[in-house]
Write an enzyme that holds these catalytic residues in place. Structure first.
Site, mmCIF file in Angstrom:
data_model
loop_
_atom_site.group_PDB
_atom_site.id
_atom_site.type_symbol
_atom_site.label_atom_id
_atom_site.label_comp_id
_atom_site.label_asym_id
_atom_site.label_seq_id
_atom_site.Cartn_x
_atom_site.Cartn_y
_atom_site.Cartn_z
ATOM 1 N N GLU A 1 0.842 -1.127 -0.152
ATOM 2 C CA GLU A 1 -0.057 0.060 0.014
ATOM 3 C C GLU A 1 0.827 1.173 0.159
ATOM 4 O O GLU A 1 1.750 1.253 0.881
ATOM 5 C CB GLU A 1 -0.691 -0.117 1.414
ATOM 6 C CG GLU A 1 -1.687 1.159 1.657
ATOM 7 C CD GLU A 1 -2.498 0.610 2.692
ATOM 8 O OE1 GLU A 1 -3.670 0.485 2.768
ATOM 9 O OE2 GLU A 1 -1.789 0.425 3.858
ATOM 10 N N ARG B 1 -4.584 -4.065 0.425
ATOM 11 C CA ARG B 1 -5.762 -3.408 0.239
ATOM 12 C C ARG B 1 -6.375 -3.020 -1.035
ATOM 13 O O ARG B 1 -5.676 -3.837 -1.901
ATOM 14 C CB ARG B 1 -5.680 -1.974 1.119
ATOM 15 C CG ARG B 1 -5.622 -2.139 2.371
ATOM 16 C CD ARG B 1 -6.247 -0.866 3.017
ATOM 17 N NE ARG B 1 -6.396 -0.997 4.568
ATOM 18 C CZ ARG B 1 -7.333 -1.638 5.167
ATOM 19 N NH1 ARG B 1 -8.127 -2.323 4.696
ATOM 20 N NH2 ARG B 1 -7.302 -1.720 6.532
HETATM 21 P P1 TTP Z 1 -3.760 -0.153 6.595
HETATM 22 O O1 TTP Z 1 -4.291 -0.123 5.239
HETATM 23 O O2 TTP Z 1 -4.542 -0.818 7.509
HETATM 24 O O3 TTP Z 1 -2.005 -0.491 6.700
HETATM 25 P P2 TTP Z 1 -1.204 -1.213 7.842
HETATM 26 O O4 TTP Z 1 0.064 -0.614 7.646
HETATM 27 O O5 TTP Z 1 -2.039 -0.410 9.075
HETATM 28 O O6 TTP Z 1 -1.608 -2.695 7.824
HETATM 29 P P3 TTP Z 1 -1.080 -3.753 8.842
HETATM 30 O O7 TTP Z 1 -0.666 -3.368 9.863
HETATM 31 O O8 TTP Z 1 -2.069 -5.031 8.610
HETATM 32 O O9 TTP Z 1 0.507 -4.205 8.090
HETATM 33 O O10 TTP Z 1 -3.444 1.472 7.217
HETATM 34 C C1 TTP Z 1 -2.595 2.286 6.884
HETATM 35 C C2 TTP Z 1 -2.992 3.784 7.453
HETATM 36 O O11 TTP Z 1 -3.698 4.435 6.337
HETATM 37 C C3 TTP Z 1 -3.806 3.716 8.790
HETATM 38 O O12 TTP Z 1 -3.438 4.454 9.894
HETATM 39 C C4 TTP Z 1 -5.114 3.749 8.486
HETATM 40 C C5 TTP Z 1 -5.204 4.562 6.984
HETATM 41 N N1 TTP Z 1 -6.108 4.527 6.053
HETATM 42 C C6 TTP Z 1 -7.135 5.257 6.104
HETATM 43 O O13 TTP Z 1 -7.168 6.327 6.919
HETATM 44 N N2 TTP Z 1 -8.048 5.386 4.906
HETATM 45 C C7 TTP Z 1 -7.839 4.412 4.161
HETATM 46 O O14 TTP Z 1 -8.758 4.278 3.254
HETATM 47 C C8 TTP Z 1 -6.773 3.570 4.355
HETATM 48 C C9 TTP Z 1 -6.526 2.380 3.025
HETATM 49 C C10 TTP Z 1 -5.918 3.708 5.376
#
Ligand code: TTP
Length: 241
Positions: A39, A92
């Protein structure tokens, strides 16, 4: 000559913030036939010097709209990116951005109805236009208790995320469940559910187990995914958290 796959077998990795998507992606990097696309969080933290992720957490009413707009655009780039490998594993999607995050921001009053409409209009155009093919073959859902996700978020201590509450993670968890199993929103492919509450060594064992399904289906093409639906059926069935 290198082969470029314009339509690789595409697997989305989904689940709450802190569910372990990155760990799963790192595990699958070792397979030569898989291209892992992480991502674009780094882009969200630095758009020509602007940290949109931080702005959104600090003042969601002001910044959710531009932030989610940029998330949608950067995720679209991942969806459309051709690969040199036959399988694409994507962290994602524009689906979870819309159905979980945008939905939550709107319901909690951080996005105006008009802002939701603009984001949704874009989303509907991107997912509904035949000329824009968002090919998705499988979704791997890392189901995690919100308490566990919070524990991991606190351990990794990403600066922007210090204000994340259990309540916020509970809402996001419910929206992931509603999206994938509630028949309310579009789910673009079959779903494999993995219990992601365990610690990393146990999680790696889980990934090993599922790698056969993921690679087996992909090696033999989509037909074998259909043929293995009986195997998948058990996996798709959501278990209670
Ligand atoms: P995540 O997409 O959940 O990635 P992560 O790094 O937390 O995943 P994992 O711990 O499972 O490895 O979220 C990344 C950040 O972006 C998090 O702070 C949530 C934010 N986010 C949003 O606010 N809106 C969105 O649409 C997305 C996709 C993420």
């Amino acid at each position: 000559m290198k082969t470029i796959y314009s339509k690789p077998f595409t697997v989305l990795v989904e689940g709450n913030i802190g569910c372990g998507k990155t760990t799963l992606l790192e595990y699958f990097e070792k397979y030569p036939e898989i291209k892992v696309l992480e991502e674009p969080v780094q882009k969200w933290r630095d758009l020509n010097g602007h940290n949109l992720l931080d702005l959104m957490y600090k003042d969601p009413v002001r910044w959710s709209m531009p932030f989610q707009s940029y998330v949608q655009q950067t995720m679209l780039e991942l969806h459309l990116q051709p690969t040199e490998k036959p399988v694409k594993l994507v962290e994602r999607s524009i689906y979870s951005a819309r159905y979980c995050f945008v939905e939550n921001l709107y319901r909690s009053g951080m996005l105006e109805g008009s802002e939701l409409e603009v984001l949704s209009h874009w989303f509907d155009y991107l997912t509904g236009s035949p000329e824009i093919e968002l090919k998705v073959d499988l979704i791997v859902y890392l189901r995690t208790k919100p308490e566990k996700a919070l524990e991991r978020i606190r351990t990794r201590a990403r600066g922007e995320e210090t204000g994340i509450s259990l309540e916020y993670l509970e809402e996001l968890h419910q929206l992931h469940e509603d999206w994938l199993f509630g028949n309310k929103f579009q789910v673009p492919a079959p779903v494999i559910v993995i219990d992601a509450n365990q610690d990393t060594p146990e999680m790696i064992q889980e990934y090993e187990k599922y790698s056969n399904i993921i690679l087996g289906a992909t090696r033999n093409g989509e037909k074998s995914l259909d043929a293995s639906k009986n195997d998948l059926a058990e996996i798709i069935t959501p278990a209670a958290v």
